[in-house]
Design a protein around this motif. Structure first.
Motif, short mmCIF file in Angstrom:
data_model
loop_
_atom_site.label_atom_id
_atom_site.label_comp_id
_atom_site.label_asym_id
_atom_site.label_seq_id
_atom_site.Cartn_x
_atom_site.Cartn_y
_atom_site.Cartn_z
N ARG A 103 0.84 -1.21 0.00
CA ARG A 103 0.00 0.00 0.00
C ARG A 103 0.88 1.26 0.00
NH1 ARG A 103 -2.32 3.99 2.33
NH2 ARG A 103 -4.53 4.37 2.41
N THR A 104 1.93 1.24 0.81
CA THR A 104 2.86 2.37 0.85
C THR A 104 3.47 2.59 -0.53
OG1 THR A 104 3.35 1.99 3.18
CG2 THR A 104 4.96 3.27 1.94
N ALA A 105 3.90 1.50 -1.17
CA ALA A 105 4.49 1.59 -2.51
C ALA A 105 3.49 2.16 -3.51
CB ALA A 105 4.98 0.22 -2.97
N LYS A 106 2.22 1.76 -3.40
CA LYS A 106 1.19 2.29 -4.31
C LYS A 106 1.08 3.80 -4.16
CE LYS A 106 -3.75 2.53 -5.10
NZ LYS A 106 -3.78 3.99 -4.98
N VAL A 107 1.04 4.28 -2.92
CA VAL A 107 0.95 5.72 -2.69
C VAL A 107 2.15 6.43 -3.31
CG1 VAL A 107 0.98 7.54 -0.92
CG2 VAL A 107 -0.52 5.55 -0.65
N CYS A 108 3.34 5.91 -3.05
CA CYS A 108 4.56 6.55 -3.55
C CYS A 108 4.64 6.51 -5.07
CB CYS A 108 5.80 5.88 -2.96
SG CYS A 108 5.94 6.06 -1.18
N TYR A 109 4.59 5.30 -5.61
CA TYR A 109 4.89 5.11 -7.04
C TYR A 109 3.71 5.43 -7.96
CZ TYR A 109 8.88 2.61 -5.04
OH TYR A 109 10.00 2.27 -4.33
N LEU A 110 2.51 5.04 -7.57
CA LEU A 110 1.36 5.25 -8.46
C LEU A 110 0.66 6.58 -8.20
CD1 LEU A 110 -0.17 1.64 -8.53
CD2 LEU A 110 1.37 2.72 -10.18
N ASP A 111 0.38 6.87 -6.94
CA ASP A 111 -0.36 8.10 -6.64
C ASP A 111 0.50 9.36 -6.85
OD1 ASP A 111 -2.34 6.32 -5.93
OD2 ASP A 111 -2.29 6.77 -3.79
N PHE A 112 1.79 9.29 -6.49
CA PHE A 112 2.64 10.48 -6.57
C PHE A 112 3.74 10.39 -7.62
CE2 PHE A 112 0.66 11.08 -2.43
CZ PHE A 112 0.30 12.42 -2.51
N GLY A 113 3.88 9.26 -8.30
CA GLY A 113 4.86 9.14 -9.38
C GLY A 113 6.31 9.23 -8.93
N VAL A 114 6.59 8.78 -7.71
CA VAL A 114 7.95 8.84 -7.18
C VAL A 114 8.89 7.97 -8.01
CG1 VAL A 114 9.36 8.12 -5.20
CG2 VAL A 114 7.27 9.43 -4.83
N THR A 115 10.02 8.54 -8.40
CA THR A 115 11.06 7.78 -9.11
C THR A 115 12.35 7.72 -8.30
OG1 THR A 115 11.89 9.72 -10.31
CG2 THR A 115 10.15 8.41 -11.39
N PHE A 116 12.45 8.52 -7.24
CA PHE A 116 13.67 8.47 -6.43
C PHE A 116 13.63 7.21 -5.57
CE2 PHE A 116 10.71 11.39 -4.20
CZ PHE A 116 10.59 10.77 -2.96
N PRO A 117 14.80 6.76 -5.09
CA PRO A 117 14.86 5.52 -4.31
C PRO A 117 14.06 5.60 -3.01
CG PRO A 117 17.05 6.21 -4.99
CD PRO A 117 16.13 7.35 -5.31
N MET A 118 13.29 4.56 -2.80
CA MET A 118 12.53 4.40 -1.55
C MET A 118 12.97 3.09 -0.91
SD MET A 118 10.33 6.97 -1.14
CE MET A 118 9.28 6.26 0.13
N MET A 119 13.31 3.17 0.36
CA MET A 119 13.73 2.00 1.10
C MET A 119 12.52 1.35 1.78
SD MET A 119 16.92 1.95 0.43
CE MET A 119 16.82 2.95 -1.06
N ALA A 120 12.71 0.17 2.31
CA ALA A 120 11.65 -0.54 3.02
C ALA A 120 11.25 0.23 4.28
CB ALA A 120 12.13 -1.94 3.40
N ARG A 121 10.04 0.01 4.71
CA ARG A 121 9.54 0.65 5.93
C ARG A 121 10.40 0.22 7.11
NH1 ARG A 121 3.71 -0.81 7.38
NH2 ARG A 121 3.27 0.31 5.46
N SER A 122 10.75 1.19 7.94
CA SER A 122 11.56 0.92 9.13
C SER A 122 11.33 2.01 10.15
CB SER A 122 13.05 0.84 8.76
OG SER A 122 13.50 2.10 8.28
N SER A 123 11.83 1.80 11.32
CA SER A 123 11.78 2.81 12.36
C SER A 123 12.88 3.84 12.11
CB SER A 123 11.96 2.18 13.73
OG SER A 123 11.78 3.13 14.74
N VAL A 124 12.62 5.10 12.42
CA VAL A 124 13.61 6.17 12.20
C VAL A 124 14.00 6.88 13.49
CG1 VAL A 124 12.92 6.53 9.80
CG2 VAL A 124 11.79 7.85 11.61
#
Length: 182
Positions: A103-124
């Motif tokens: 779902r997170t990937a869908k928001v990033c890649y499909l909804d917002f067209g992100v092309t920059f690198p996205m890492m896996a979900r983690s604590s920050v």
């Protein structure tokens, strides 16, 4: 035959030395491997980003600041050919990235067209912070207080700027620092 063997041995030695030299020269903030978002692919941060200026951002797919993906993408595209990259790290530390990584990937890649690198979900933040954000906190003294905190990292791997969620990625404070650092 001996010449071929010597050439192969020499090539192998050069390869090992080059790899060790790269590892030794890798800045602490990049000396990690992370999994890519919604993927089994591993990203060696040193190989991918060594010598680049980075804007590292903790993201969330269900946050009021999620619209910043558009400005992050704009910024990435504006400077990517000059040795710059945005790198996103989705996190549910503030309960704003619930659901699956898919779902997170869908928001990033499909909804917002992100092309920059996205890492896996983690604590920050905190004890469970991923290695990159742990190093960023050591260098800057600043852990994310909310989603979309932005950390500008120079070519040598030093954190040189910290920007809160409320500062747009395309704000002149950020773009001017990127220009000066490139």
């Amino acid at each position: 035959m001996r010449m071929v063997f010597k050439a192969l041995l020499l090539g192998l030695l050069f390869g090992l030395v080059a790899k060790e030299t790269l590892a030794a020269a890798c800045p602490a903030v990049l000396d990690f491997t992370q999994r890519a978002l919604n993927s089994t692919d591993e990203v060696n941060l040193c190989e991918s980003f060594h010598g680049k200026v980075l804007l590292v951002v903790n993201t969330a797919s269900q946050c009021g600041f999620t619209g910043q993906f558009e400005q992050l993408e704009q910024l990435h595209n504006q400077f990517k050919d000059r040795g710059f990259s945005v790198v996103g790290f989705p996190s549910n530390d503030f309960n704003q990235d619930r659901g699956s990584e898919e779902r997170t990937a869908k928001v990033c890649y499909l909804d917002f067209g992100v092309t920059f690198p996205m890492m896996a979900r983690s604590s920050v933040k905190g004890q469970q912070a991923n290695s990159v954000f742990d190093e960023i906190a050591k260098q800057s003294g600043v852990t994310p207080k909310w989603n979309f905190y932005k950390y500008l990292i120079d070519k040598n791997g030093s954190v040189i700027g910290v920007f809160s969620s409320g500062i747009s990625p395309t704000d002149s404070k950020i773009t001017q620092m990127i220009e000066q650092t490139l």
